[in-house]
Scaffold this active site. Sequence first.
Site, short mmCIF file in Angstrom:
data_model
loop_
_atom_site.label_atom_id
_atom_site.label_comp_id
_atom_site.label_asym_id
_atom_site.label_seq_id
_atom_site.Cartn_x
_atom_site.Cartn_y
_atom_site.Cartn_z
N ASP A 79 25.11 35.08 -29.11
CA ASP A 79 26.37 35.94 -29.28
C ASP A 79 26.17 37.16 -28.77
O ASP A 79 26.99 38.13 -28.76
CB ASP A 79 27.17 35.53 -30.45
N ARG A 126 29.26 28.61 -17.64
CA ARG A 126 28.02 27.94 -17.45
C ARG A 126 27.70 26.45 -17.47
O ARG A 126 27.30 25.80 -16.70
CB ARG A 126 26.97 28.60 -18.29
N ARG A 127 28.42 26.11 -18.71
CA ARG A 127 28.49 24.53 -18.78
C ARG A 127 29.46 23.87 -17.63
O ARG A 127 28.91 22.77 -16.92
CB ARG A 127 28.99 24.00 -20.06
N ARG A 150 37.31 21.33 -32.24
CA ARG A 150 37.11 20.88 -30.80
C ARG A 150 36.61 19.39 -30.94
O ARG A 150 37.09 18.82 -29.95
CB ARG A 150 35.74 21.66 -30.26
N CYS A 239 29.50 38.52 -19.53
CA CYS A 239 29.78 37.23 -20.37
C CYS A 239 30.11 35.95 -19.91
O CYS A 239 29.75 35.10 -20.48
CB CYS A 239 30.72 37.86 -21.62
#
Length: 319
Positions: A79, A126-127, A150, A239
């Site tokens: 982070d 990214r994932r 989640r 980011c």
Amino acid sequence: MTSLRLGTRRSALATTQSGHVADALRAAGHDVELVEIVTEGDTNRASLASMGGTGVFASALRQALHDGEIDLAVHSLKDLPTAPEPGLVVVAIPPRVDPRDALCARDGLTLGELGEGAVVGTGSPRRRAQLAALGLGLRFRDIRGNLGTRLDMVGPGEDQLDAIVLAHAGLTRLDLRDRVTEVLDPIQMLPAPGQGALAVECREDDDRVLAALRPLDDADTRAAVTAERAILAELEAGCAAPVGALTEVVDDVDGPVLSLRAVVAATDGSSDLRRSATGPLEQAEELGRRLARTLVDDGAPAIADLTATHPPTASEHAQ
């Protein structure tokens, strides 16, 4: 004995992570008080990237350090922006927890068992990019919320998700490994640079606190994450840039070395670029920067927007 005020976000994961650091300090004879700090990332339900991404969880903690409200802060290293914060120093990076990503799917399914059209929740470009590149026909939905929120999104039902992808480290720290249906091999999914590692930060001129925190630093973990984060720094990555990296300390004929892998992937899954390099532990920064230059030379800027600061897709993107 040193009396220390440790600043932490109020989420269950943040307080657990901070509690581990506090316990280590208490075991060394220090008195530690946890001080909860509310960050924008805790109260704003917008996507992380749209709020400014990497530093959104760190800024309030850092301000509390600057203002003298706390003596140290514990961050998830992934982070933290790669640029140093003036007046502050990451004095300790404790031993890292498993940096890999984990799949939490309905009915105990693995990634290969989800099937074409399955909806996977993730707020990470990214994932999403690396999953799309596998060619499994998955669909993706942007999600936010703490781990519990989640995980509750996964299950049967039209509005539910078939699976989500989370950091294995967070699930481990919250004793939620029973929700993991598959730990994703780095061959399929390289994690975020610094994933699984904590950063313990304090004021750079506070000798009392510096002395208390230095024993928490793990040299191998620091070298590994330094190499990974140097890739981001050299790329000047935003980011939301779909960049993954993982360093391992491996034995060579002359002793331990760093083995670094990195990926830049297109968010639509059309292509990805993977490269690797090895080097001495004491040259971790240069190793990461050298691999980043290789990625650029081999065409990374044509594959993905490395300066991206907002998610490049709609809330749900079908492949």
